[in-house]
Design an enzyme around this catalytic site. Structure first.
Site, PDB file in Angstrom:
ATOM      1  N   GLY A 277      19.330   4.857  18.716  1.00  0.00           N
ATOM      2  CA  GLY A 277      19.451   3.456  19.129  1.00  0.00           C
ATOM      3  C   GLY A 277      20.244   3.312  20.421  1.00  0.00           C
ATOM      4  CB  SER A 278      22.429   0.508  21.492  1.00  0.00           C
ATOM      5  OG  SER A 278      21.539  -0.451  21.001  1.00  0.00           O
ATOM      6  CB  THR A 279      24.574   5.645  20.645  1.00  0.00           C
ATOM      7  OG1 THR A 279      23.426   6.220  20.043  1.00  0.00           O
ATOM      8  CG2 THR A 279      25.362   4.865  19.613  1.00  0.00           C
TER       9      THR A 279
END
Lengths: 557, 396
Positions: A277-279
């Protein structure tokens, strides 16, 4: 004549004695040796596993196992009752175990008993019952290190974790000795050592037991507080690539073998893969900056918060409008990341992911380590390309994520990871991006931890943290669900990062699921403790409220 | 010297013969030493390391008392009570066969229970029967040389005893007793050819007996080639041979036997000789055989002298006792060394076992007593050169 016969008999006996004791002695003695000379194994002491400061994490202690010669013992079946009672097993069970091996001369009755029970058994003086010296593995740090170390089986052979990976060097080489045994198998005399046992080598891990404890405590608290199903956390030393802590939930005490179940044993940092995801947005931005087409201040229009890619849509939580590259990270804009990625060749994104280590296992010694999946960019569709930019369509392990973050932390240099303590800095370093790019991205990630970012709760007093949240929809049976994985990956101090930490909380069900609310507080607690334990110089001059410090001091006894 | 001195009177007996009592005492000491060494590992497993040693010491005390008592009993009494002793022997052999009185161990009913101890009936029977046979031969000495009937009467008696012993079954003791008794008959001057025919009959009978019983046959076969089945039928014998072979010339040293550590079954009883050979070597074996040889030689010399003095009962009894001790020792050693089938015979004065020890001490004491009486008689005869006097039981 009678005298003559007696004389002949006597002479015959004498001749026979001479024959047996002088002429045929070699044959007879060899036959004897065949019967009572035995080569016995001398168990080698299994090597100790220590943390980086020499604190023991796994030690083998001598114990006794009770065994019996069933042929012999079954002749004294009237005594089985008291024997079973002393051993703490059922008489019927003991009898059955003996019956199964009735024609054998060896059967374990109970292995690895406490010394006082072994003594009580011997005090019974039951024929055919004896003790055997063995080693039993003991883990002083119990569940705190259980996933990492794994465990050994009853023969002290590694079955899981580092115990399995490094079994060969830990095990040592058993020695051999020649002994004379009586017919009941007890050693009467040690004649000679044929081969001295080589004790197993000590394994010194890169783990810092104090940080491991701290990380375990905080992770456990976060998992419980958020009613999550599991969790994992990995901390790396940026300067060396050493793993300082690796903890998991749920856990069980490895010293109690009854508790060992696979869900308690998995080292989720390396065995569980998920879409990050956003990481991974910081890496998309890093790739963009490296391409030269973007600068931190380049503006991107994310309006109206939805981006059509073919027949699919990429959405943001809010419409952020016109934002710069830095705010794509701090606001975690999927639209922004997609627009940037789609404006550049897919190969570039794939290439930086690949070089950061996604899609390939670290191979540094974890059994069951997964490599995750990173498809070749030629298989990416347009939406696939967009998805990769904000962390979907490929999978990573927490260890891989931490490794990638360590590259940002180390000014663009990738260092091989190590679970063993390094006595000199690693050699084969690899530059993944320029130092300038890495610093720029770190600066952007500082904003994430600010009051205006997504994870102010990840902040650590006295140190500037740079990091990124992740809130990932879990795939269950091939479909995205409303169950989440809450992540926070970050580093500190942001200026010259010393530590990288990834915290993953799986399926939080206590109301919150955003990484900034679930994983960030645990990140903060672990990071702050670790920085202090390692005496890392604070980089933020704290704006201290003198009155509250005074009040704090006054409270302390 | 006046002829009125009665040779029977113990007060006038010369000192006990050194060449009989000294080897006896040495054998007893050697036996106790070896028994201690061989029995401790086995006894320690039962929790009482000195179990057999303490019991044997007690038996030894009883045996020495019995010996002293025997030494005080005149030959004439033995002669007179010979038939009663035969009766006692048969009674014992019958009693041991009765359920409730005889105690069965390992398939043989050989013991009569006396509280914590067991009396081995055939041990006593051997002594009693020998005394009887010696007396019988004295009584019918002349008739034996001419008629078959007296011979057959003796054989019937011996046959009865043999059958009773075989019923236990105690084949070894039967063989020793029969060989001793028949040897005695031969020494008594029975016609050689008639004797040979009898011997043949006895040998054939024994052969049939062995062949008829599967267990005896198995025992016989196993001793001939113990290495064919060393872990089953030949187990005990191969272990004994290994023990003997380990001894070499000087032995492994007292207490250092390995074969006694549960490898050799019956290491403290019938197979004590193997442990002796292992720990003391060929030297120890030679000394042991030498000690028996001295006793047997002395007994035979004594018998010859008695015969010369026409003291036939004394002569036959001395022959019989000497033969018995010699044959039983040879048999036991032969069994240990694998030249004779396993028999369950003790090594006289050495093996563990109360009955055997007591009876052997009595036999030795009897020999010393005979020697005393004959020497006294001999000393009395010589200076006077007078004709032979009648002594104990010379004329029934």
């Amino acid at each position: 004549m009678v005298v003559g016969l007696l004389l002949v008999g006597t002479l015959g006996i004498l001749a026979r004695a001479v024959y047996l004791q002088i002429l045929n002695k070699d044959f007879l003695q060899d036959q004897g040796y065949e019967r009572f000379l035995r080569v016995m194994e001398i168990p080698a002491y299994r090597g100790v596993i220590k943390d980086r400061h020499g604190e023991p994490l796994a030690v083998s202690s001598p114990v006794d196992s009770v065994w019996a010669n069933p042929k012999k013992l079954l002749q004294y079946s009237d005594r089985l009752g008291e024997l079973a009672h002393t051993l703490g097993i059922k008489t019927a069970e003991l009898e059955q175990r003996l019956q199964v091996k009735a024609d054998k001369e060896f059967a374990y009755l109970r292995r690895q008993v406490p010394p006082e029970i072994a003594q009580q058994v011997m005090d019974l003086h039951i024929p055919g019952v004896a003790l055997q010296r063995e080693y039993r593995r003991y883990y002083p740090t119990a569940e705190v290190t259980s996933h990492l170390l794994g465990f050994t089986d009853i023969d002290d052979i590694g079955q899981e974790g580092l115990e399995l990976t490094f079994n060969k060097s830990l095990q040592g080489i058993p020695g051999k000795k020649r002994v004379i045994k009586d017919r009941l198998g007890r050693t009467v005399e040690n004649l000679e050592s044929v081969l001295l046992p080589v004790p197993g080598q000590t394994l010194v891990l890169s783990i810092d037991r104090r940080i491991q404890y701290l990380a375990y405590r905080e992770l456990k608290a976060a998992v419980q507080e958020n009613k999550a199903s599991s969790g994992t956390a990995v901390m790396l030393d940026v300067r060396t690539g050493e793993i300082l802590a690796m903890v998991n939930q749920p856990a069980a005490n490895p010293n109690d073998r009854n508790q060992l179940r696979s869900e308690f044993l998995r080292n989720r940092s390396v065995t569980d893969v998920y879409e990050p995801g956003s990481t991974v947005k910081p890496f998309t931005i890093a790739m963009a900056l490296e391409s030269g087409a973007y600068r931190p201040t380049t503006l991107i229009n994310t309006s109206p918060g939805i981006l059509k890619v073919g027949r699919n849509r990429v959405r943001d939580v809010h419409n952020y409008g016109l934002i710069d590259v830095a705010r794509v990270i701090s606001k975690s804009s999927n639209v922004g990341a997609s627009k940037i990625a789609l404006s550049l060749p897919a190969e570039k994104l794939w290439d930086i992911y690949r070089r950061l280590g996604f899609g390939s296992a670290t191979h540094i010694g974890f059994s069951g380590e997964q490599s995750g999946v990173l498809h070749h960019y030629s298989h990416w569709s347009a939406i696939g390309h967009a998805n990769h930019s904000f962390g979907y369509g490929f999978s990573v392990t927490s260890l891989q994520l931490a490794q990638a973050y360590a590259v940002l932390a180390a000014d663009g240099i990738k260092r091989p990871l190590s679970i063993l303590r390094l006595d000199e800095p690693p050699r084969n370093e690899e530059r993944i991006m320029s130092a300038a790019t890495a610093r720029q991205v770190r600066t952007m990630m500082e904003a994430v931890v600010s009051d205006k970012g997504t994870a102010p709760k990840a902040a650590v007093a006295g140190y500037q943290v740079a990091g990124k949240t992740g809130t990932v929809h879990k795939i269950v049976d091939g479909r995205y669900t409303t169950r989440y994985l809450s992540l926070f990956a970050g580093m500190a101090p942001a200026d010259h990062p010393r530590l990288v930490l990834v915290v993953v909380i799986d399926d939080p069900r206590a109301g919150h699921h955003y990484g900034g609310q679930v994983a960030a507080p645990a990140f903060s607690a672990i990071m702050s403790g670790a920085l202090r334990l390692l005496n890392v110089t604070p980089d933020v001059v704290p704006t201290v409220n003198m009155a509250s410090v005074a009040a704090d001091r006054a409270r302390k006894p | 010297m006046l002829k009125t001195a009665t040779p029977r009177s113990p007060t006038s007996l010369p000192a006990p013969d050194l060449w009989l009592w000294l080897p006896g005492v040495l054998l007893l000491a050697l036996g106790l030493l070896m028994l201690t060494s061989a029995s401790i590992p086995e006894a320690a497993r039962q929790g009482q390391p000195f179990y057999f040693v303490i019991r044997q010491c007690f038996f030894l005390g009883v045996a020495l008392l019995a010996g002293l008592l025997t030494y005080r009993i005149s030959l004439e009494s033995w002669y007179r009570y010979g038939p009663w002793l035969l009766f006692a022997a048969i009674l014992l052999l019958v009693l041991v066969l009765l359920p409730g009185i005889g105690r069965e161990v390992k398939g043989s009913a050989r013991w009569i229970g006396l509280g914590p101890f067991n009396l081995q009936a055939s041990e006593l029977a051997k002594l009693f029967v020998l005394v009887y046979v010696a007396g019988y031969l004295q009584r019918h000495r002349i008739a034996l040389q001419h008629t078959l009937e007296t011979m057959i009467r003796l054989l019937v008696v011996l046959g009865l005893v043999a059958v009773l012993m075989l019923l236990e079954p105690d084949f070894g003791t039967t063989v020793v007793l029969m060989i001793t008794a028949l040897g005695l008959v031969f020494l008594a001057g029975v016609n050689v050819w008639r004797f040979a025919a009898l011997q043949g009959l006895v040998i054939i009978a024994m052969g049939l007996l062995i062949y008829s019983s599967e267990y005896r046959w198995a025992r016989l076969i196993s001793f001939m080639d113990p290495w064919a089945d060393p872990f089953n039928k030949g187990f005990q014998l191969t272990q004994a041979l290994i023990a003997i072979g380990r001894g070499e010339l000087f032995g492994v040293g007292l207490g250092a036997s390995i074969q006694k550590l549960s490898y050799l079954p019956e290491a403290h009883t019938d197979f004590l000789f193997s442990i002796l050979a292992e720990e003391l070597g060929l030297i120890g074996v030679l000394v042991t055989i030498g000690l028996y040889a001295v006793i047997v030689y002395r007994a035979f010399a004594l018998a010859a002298l008695a015969e010369q003095l026409e003291q036939y009962f004394a002569a036959y009894l001395a022959y019989g006792l000497g033969l018995w001790i010699g044959i039983q020792a040879l048999f036991n050693m032969g069994v240990n060394m694998g030249v004779l089938p396993t028999k369950g015979l003790t090594l006289p004065l050495i093996s563990y076992g109360g009955s055997s020890l007591i009876v052997m001490c009595v036999a030795l004491a009897l020999l010393i007593r005979i020697n005393g009486e004959i020497q006294a008689l001999h000393d009395a005869e010589k200076p006077a050169g007078a004709p032979v006097r009648a002594v104990a039981g010379a004329s029934p």
